[in-house]
Scaffold this active site. Structure first.
Site, PDB file in Angstrom:
ATOM      1  N   GLU A  57      52.875  34.520  41.199  1.00 43.73           N
ATOM      2  CA  GLU A  57      51.799  35.285  41.900  1.00 43.73           C
ATOM      3  C   GLU A  57      51.902  35.035  43.594  1.00 43.73           C
ATOM      4  O   GLU A  57      50.945  34.949  44.134  1.00 43.73           O
ATOM      5  CB  GLU A  57      50.695  34.136  41.633  1.00 43.73           C
ATOM      6  CG  GLU A  57      50.447  33.700  40.569  1.00 43.73           C
ATOM      7  CD  GLU A  57      49.086  32.939  40.633  1.00 43.73           C
ATOM      8  OE1 GLU A  57      48.240  32.501  41.291  1.00 43.73           O
ATOM      9  OE2 GLU A  57      48.658  32.732  39.482  1.00 43.73           O
ATOM     10  N   TYR A  92      42.868  33.359  33.023  1.00 46.69           N
ATOM     11  CA  TYR A  92      42.806  31.790  32.999  1.00 46.69           C
ATOM     12  C   TYR A  92      41.242  31.633  32.334  1.00 46.69           C
ATOM     13  O   TYR A  92      40.075  33.266  32.525  1.00 46.69           O
ATOM     14  CB  TYR A  92      42.008  31.184  34.253  1.00 46.69           C
ATOM     15  CG  TYR A  92      43.611  30.178  34.431  1.00 46.69           C
ATOM     16  CD1 TYR A  92      44.167  28.927  33.985  1.00 46.69           C
ATOM     17  CD2 TYR A  92      44.709  30.674  35.407  1.00 46.69           C
ATOM     18  CE1 TYR A  92      45.684  28.382  34.181  1.00 46.69           C
ATOM     19  CE2 TYR A  92      45.920  29.953  36.251  1.00 46.69           C
ATOM     20  CZ  TYR A  92      46.204  29.329  35.260  1.00 46.69           C
ATOM     21  OH  TYR A  92      47.667  28.561  35.443  1.00 46.69           O
ATOM     22  N   GLU A 117      50.833  31.804  32.623  1.00 52.51           N
ATOM     23  CA  GLU A 117      49.652  30.662  32.547  1.00 52.51           C
ATOM     24  C   GLU A 117      48.539  31.883  31.687  1.00 52.51           C
ATOM     25  O   GLU A 117      48.141  32.351  32.512  1.00 52.51           O
ATOM     26  CB  GLU A 117      49.655  30.998  34.370  1.00 52.51           C
ATOM     27  CG  GLU A 117      50.473  29.976  35.290  1.00 52.51           C
ATOM     28  CD  GLU A 117      50.405  29.791  36.359  1.00 52.51           C
ATOM     29  OE1 GLU A 117      49.465  29.287  37.154  1.00 52.51           O
ATOM     30  OE2 GLU A 117      51.133  29.743  37.539  1.00 52.51           O
TER      31      GLU A 117
END
Ligand code: AHR
Length: 504
Positions: free
Chosen positions: A173, A248, A304
């Site tokens: 990130e 997410y 992720e």
């Protein structure tokens, strides 16, 4: 009635086992208490690794484990985590909960864990606050089989032979917690850092993963690829093996995400619709990747993904501890079907995170351990690992939902393994209605036979607790009728179904 047609004759690629990968960070109780309790713990362990957890992860055939972060990776200095434990540096984990990190779990412990799990290794390096030299020395420490300062240090610390690093992430990130960089700047840093990730063992090259985008930041993907590809050497493909993507599923907003266990039917559908957005993300980032890599040599690494809710009341907000319900099982089922269907581009995915953090497959409390509904989905879907994706088409599926949060009632993916067993994984996203489905198998020589059928289902809010650990588990599925090369099934509301079929 909705219909699923499967064409056995047209395999569409191989489903990389790594799509079923996991992510574990020095965050909350993921590493400490979750995976690692230390050799002196009363909790049964082998070399400090919890035996119950290792066994449970082996049962879902964990293929790869990403470590040490996450945001933690760009603050991690690997030399703090080697050598005698009493001499290891202690630090405050400023990112996650402000707790003491004693570095008792470091490089040697990670490889020991992966050895016990029998899984591949995926180490994430530090670009945000680390130097090229630090990263390069870590790779030398782990993988060089000869005489060198770092190899000698590894040997002095008790590991004679080098380990195998399957994947190495160059930062995490870096558009955010990993340094707040602009894509061109990171792209240049990627070029530089990766140069010094030497392949000391050419028979087992380390696969390099470049930091990709957050969610729908298509500009990041485009600019990083443009920067890294400009004046690239002909051997470019040893230069970048993967490009990551993080997404997410947050039901509401980042400020008020929503509870893991108390939610309305509208939030059920909203969450599932947001989870299904993964399909668009993979497609659109994939289209940009196609411009630079038409042969699809660079894997999309969704390292992720998962649901992110408000933490459980009374827990440290920095620990990201959340419960897991049938809704999470559906999110996992839907998402893994999406990855399977994009197996030409998606080469790895890592659910965040393995234990006690975000959408976990396992939760622990002292010596107790429970498997979450998500765990059982990974258990059923393990049969897709390494299998061939088959062409499959759904038709006549109704839309279900509340207000604008409408989703197809059923999603699926189908694969065939080397023994000719076909795995069909289906999700009924309806909160309250059974879905009838007819399945037609084309390309078999005889009548269809069911080798195994399982289901994970329950009320929308159902979850496993330490008081009731087996409220939601994988159970035999019996609601089907077979006739020739077709079968009819009745999927309960809120369910994930696995059928293993063959035709003789
Ligand atoms: O998984 C929790 C955090 O989410 C990770 O550390 C970071 O990479 C992401 O923002």
């Amino acid at each position: 009635m909705a219909k699923l047609i499967i064409n056995r004759e047209q395999p569409k690629g191989t489903i990389a086992p790594e799509i079923y990968g996991h992510f574990s960070e020095h965050l909350g109780r993921c590493i400490y208490e979750g995976l690692y309790v230390g050799e002196d713990s009363e909790i049964p362990n082998v070399n400090g690794m919890r035996t119950d957890v290792v066994e449970a992860l082996k049962e879902i055939k964990i293929p790869v484990l990403r470590w040490p972060g996450g945001c933690f990776a760009d603050e991690y200095h690997w030399k703090d985590g080697i050598g005698p434990k009493e001499n290891r540096k202690k630090m405050i984990n400023t990112h996650w909960g402000g707790v003491l990190e004693d570095n008792s779990f470091g490089t040697h412990e990670y490889f020991e864990l992966c050895r016990q799990l029998g899984c591949k290794t995926y180490i994430n390096g530090n670009v945000g606050s680390g130097t090229v030299q630090e990263m390069s020395e870590w790779v030398e420490y782990m993988t060089f089989d000869g005489v060198s300062p770092m190899a000698d240090l590894r040997k002095a610390n008790g590991q004679e032979k080098p380990w195998k690093v399957d994947y190495f992430g160059v930062g995490n990130e870096n558009w955010g917690c990993g340094g707040n960089m602009r894509p061109q700047y990171y792209g240049d840093l990627y070029r530089r850092y990766q140069t010094y990730i030497r392949n000391y063992n050419s028979a087992e090259p380390v696969k390099k993963v470049c930091c990709g985008a957050n969610s729908d930041d298509y500009k990041w993907t485009k600019d990083v690829l443009a920067t890294t590809h400009e004046h690239a050497q002909p051997e470019f493909h040893g230069f970048m093996d993967g490009l990551s993507l993080h997404y997410y599923t947050v039901p509401n907003t980042w400020q008020e995400k929503g509870s893991a266990t108390q939610f309305t039917e509208e939030e059920w559908y909203k969450t599932l619709k947001k989870a299904m957005y993964m399909d668009e993300l993979v497609t659109r980032h994939g289209t940009i990747m196609d411009e630079y890599d038409p042969e699809k040599k660079i894997g999309m690494i969704v390292d992720e993904w998962g649901c992110w809710y408000d933490v459980e009341p009374g827990t440290n907000p920095g620990f990201l501890y959340q419960q897991n319900s049938v809704r999470d099982a559906l999110v996992a089922g839907v998402t893994l079907n999406i990855f399977n269907k994009h197996c030409d581009r998606v080469k790895m995915a890592n659910i965040a995170q393995t234990i006690n953090v975000l959408q976990s497959v396992i939760l622990t409390e002292g010596p107790d351990m429970i498997k979450t509904p998500t765990y059982y989905v990974f258990h059923m879907y393990r049969h897709h690992q390494g299998a061939k994706l088959l062409d499959s088409t759904l038709s006549g599926v109704e839309q279900v939902g509340v207000k604008e949060w409408e989703v197809p009632a059923v999603t699926e993916s189908v694969s065939e393994n080397e023994e000719g067993i076909i795995t069909v994984t289906l999700n009924n996203l309806s909160a309250d209605k059974v879905q009838d489905l007819e399945i037609l198998l084309n390309g078999g020589e005889g009548a269809l036979e069911v080798a195994e059928a399982n289901v994970v289902t329950g009320q929308m809010l159902a979850c496993n607790t330490f008081e009731d650990p087996e409220n939601v588990t994988e159970k035999p599925f019996t609601e089907y009728q077979v006739s020739g090369n077709t079968m009819k099934i009745q999927m309960p509301a809120c369910s994930v179904v696995e059928l293993r079929i063959c035709s003789k």
